[in-house]
Write an enzyme that holds these catalytic residues in place. Structure first.
Site, PDB file in Angstrom:
ATOM      1  N   ARG A 127      34.487  37.954  58.657  1.00 37.09           N
ATOM      2  CA  ARG A 127      35.678  38.462  58.481  1.00 37.09           C
ATOM      3  C   ARG A 127      36.759  38.126  59.477  1.00 37.09           C
ATOM      4  O   ARG A 127      37.964  37.906  59.195  1.00 37.09           O
ATOM      5  CB  ARG A 127      35.597  39.911  58.270  1.00 37.09           C
TER       6      ARG A 127
ATOM      7  N   TYR B 146      60.143  40.169  44.560  1.00 36.70           N
ATOM      8  CA  TYR B 146      59.130  40.392  43.677  1.00 36.70           C
ATOM      9  C   TYR B 146      58.752  41.847  43.382  1.00 36.70           C
ATOM     10  O   TYR B 146      58.742  42.672  44.202  1.00 36.70           O
ATOM     11  CB  TYR B 146      57.967  39.654  44.497  1.00 36.70           C
TER      12      TYR B 146
ATOM     13  N   ASP C 288      60.124  35.693  52.375  1.00 38.41           N
ATOM     14  CA  ASP C 288      59.176  35.350  51.633  1.00 38.41           C
ATOM     15  C   ASP C 288      59.236  33.969  51.058  1.00 38.41           C
ATOM     16  O   ASP C 288      60.490  33.805  50.040  1.00 38.41           O
ATOM     17  CB  ASP C 288      58.806  36.485  50.474  1.00 38.41           C
TER      18      ASP C 288
ATOM     19  N   LYS D  48      50.863  30.591  44.164  1.00 34.25           N
ATOM     20  CA  LYS D  48      51.987  29.942  43.386  1.00 34.25           C
ATOM     21  C   LYS D  48      51.893  28.323  43.816  1.00 34.25           C
ATOM     22  O   LYS D  48      50.826  27.844  43.572  1.00 34.25           O
ATOM     23  CB  LYS D  48      53.002  30.527  43.689  1.00 34.25           C
TER      24      LYS D  48
HETATM   25  C1  LIG Z   1      53.371  36.257  43.314  1.00 34.09           C
HETATM   26  C2  LIG Z   1      54.309  36.863  44.420  1.00 34.09           C
HETATM   27  C3  LIG Z   1      53.934  37.686  45.600  1.00 34.09           C
HETATM   28  C4  LIG Z   1      52.499  38.305  45.290  1.00 34.09           C
HETATM   29  O1  LIG Z   1      51.381  37.363  45.715  1.00 34.09           O
HETATM   30  P1  LIG Z   1      50.180  37.711  44.922  1.00 34.09           P
HETATM   31  O2  LIG Z   1      49.436  36.603  45.577  1.00 34.09           O
HETATM   32  O3  LIG Z   1      50.281  37.524  43.367  1.00 34.09           O
HETATM   33  O4  LIG Z   1      49.506  38.714  45.629  1.00 34.09           O
HETATM   34  C5  LIG Z   1      54.981  37.993  46.463  1.00 34.09           C
HETATM   35  N1  LIG Z   1      56.160  37.199  46.599  1.00 34.09           N
HETATM   36  C6  LIG Z   1      56.240  36.342  45.589  1.00 34.09           C
HETATM   37  C7  LIG Z   1      57.821  35.746  45.605  1.00 34.09           C
HETATM   38  C8  LIG Z   1      55.420  36.056  44.478  1.00 34.09           C
HETATM   39  O5  LIG Z   1      55.953  35.286  43.439  1.00 34.09           O
END
Ligand SMILES: *Cc1c(COP(=O)(O)O)cnc(C)c1O
Length: 402
Positions: A58, A110, A184, A209
């Site tokens: 971890r 998001y 982000d 993504k």
């Molecule tokens: C999908 C997404 C998240 C969250 O990520 P996960 O891997 O699904 O937990 C946060 N910010 C944006 C812009 C996203 O597209």
């Protein structure tokens, strides 16, 4: 080859770094791909005498280290920290705050980020304050009105309206207010924009993504240049334990190798589709940072290498477009009707009924006539043909119902 040697020979351009970041041929075996190290514990040579600083899975892991090194490199930071999902990374960024503090947050973040902020952070005494960050006067006013804002949470381009926030301008406002800035960077990836170079404290990714890029791994990453933040984040990474598996880290690393070519192709396809949609009678509005009439076009040109591969548009008809939007999303054959984004295959969705259901009846709610595309790397001609046929099919479905 060592980092300094590569730089000295100027073989350090971004495309090259995506292929090599985080790992050079294994010193022991010569393997050109990092090994997936599954061991959860590591032999100590004496009590507390660790080999390579490794003791428990971890706390640290060699495959995870390779991924963390890669994102630090690609974001031009000095530290990368990996998590089990983008939301886990988001929650860990929040551990930097204390009760009584507030977070200024982009008003079309998001949906999951807003849900976490609104339903969880609030319970722990941290107040999210939504604001349209493309509007710098509104952001500045919110910071002045609320001296307890300790973090400014930026998403750009935003989801699903593809608004673009001037990162440098927000960094200046936040710094004057003594607040940390988090970007982000999931939609843009470090190939299109590198917020740390613009003075941002922390960059966040849903590696699920574009970084993973193949819809086969859930993951999250943070990157920073600040040693003090990295130390606190590492403490919480271990203490709270939302860590990714070694195999997941390996999958993200494999996806990263093709990031540059995927982003080039997907962005080119998206630009073509956005232009094609703009000319259609059934489409009231197209949202795409690459269109000449995008409201933040100058910021796009200054801040982004390419406008990206996400496109959204509002469908128009006499009944308001909501049924037509759903009909269209159900009628495509190549575009898959699914949540998520950022992979090689093209996806279509209706945010109001899918990804953004959690913000229904809040100030962040989106139009039910909005359709969002995550444009992949297929032939652009096939993507156009698919949408063209789906528009025709959704009309006849509607007429048949009437
Ligand atoms: C999908 C997404 C998240 C969250 O990520 P996960 O891997 O699904 O937990 C946060 N910010 C944006 C812009 C996203 O597209």
């Amino acid at each position: 080859m060592q980092e300094n040697e590569r730089a000295a020979r100027r073989m350090d351009r971004f495309e090259t770094r995506t292929v090599h970041a985080g790992f050079d041929a294994d010193g022991l075996t010569g393997a050109v791909v990092p090994p997936i190290q599954m061991s959860t514990t590591f032999k100590q040579d004496g009590v507390g005498q660790l080999r390579e600083g490794l003791d428990y899975g971890r706390t640290d892991n060699p495959t995870r280290r390779a991924l963390e090194g890669a994102i630090a490199d690609l974001e031009n930071g000095s530290h990368g920290i990996a998590y089990a999902s983008g939301m886990a990374a988001t929650q860990n960024a929040l551990y930097l705050l204390d009760p009584g503090q507030a977070v200024l947050i982009s008003d079309d973040v998001y949906g999951g980020t807003w849900r976490l902020a609104d339903k969880v952070w609030r319970r722990y005494g941290i107040e999210p304050i939504p604001v349209d960050m493309a509007d710098l006067d509104a952001s500045s006013a919110a910071l002045t009105a609320r001296p307890n804002v300790s973090m400014v949470w930026v998403e750009t381009p935003t989801n699903p309206l593809l608004k673009v926030v001037d990162i440098s301008a927000v960094v200046r406002l936040a710094a004057a207010a003594g607040a940390l800035t988090v970007v982000d960077n999931t939609f843009a990836t470090p190939y299109l924009q590198r917020p740390l170079e613009l003075g941002v404290d922390l960059v966040l990714h849903s590696a699920t993504k574009y970084l993973g890029g193949h819809s086969d791994v859930v993951g999250g990453l943070l990157a920073t240049r600040r040693d003090d933040l990295a130390e606190r984040l590492r403490f919480h990474q271990n203490a709270a334990g939302a860590v990714p598996s070694p195999f997941d880290c390996w999958l993200v690393l494999r996806g990263l190798r093709t990031l540059a070519v995927r982003m080039e192709r997907a962005s080119a396809n998206a630009a073509l589709l956005a232009a094609w949609l703009t000319g259609r009678g059934e489409v009231a509005r197209v949202h795409y940072p690459g269109l000449p009439d995008h409201p933040q076009r100058q910021v796009v040109d200054r801040q982004m290498r390419l406008p990206g591969a996400m496109v959204s548009f509002e469908v128009a008809d006499a009944a308001g477009g909501a049924d037509r939007a759903r009909g269209l999303a159900a009628a495509t054959r190549l575009f898959t009707l699914a949540e998520s984004l950022g992979a090689v295959e093209s996806l279509i969705e209706v945010p109001a009924g899918m990804t953004h259901q959690s913000v229904e009846e809040t100030p962040l709610a989106v139009s039910p006539a909005l359709v969002r595309l995550s444009v992949g790397i297929e032939s652009a001609d096939d993507l156009v043909d698919d949408l063209d046929a789906a528009f025709a099919a959704s009309t006849s479905v509607k007429q048949a119902q009437d």
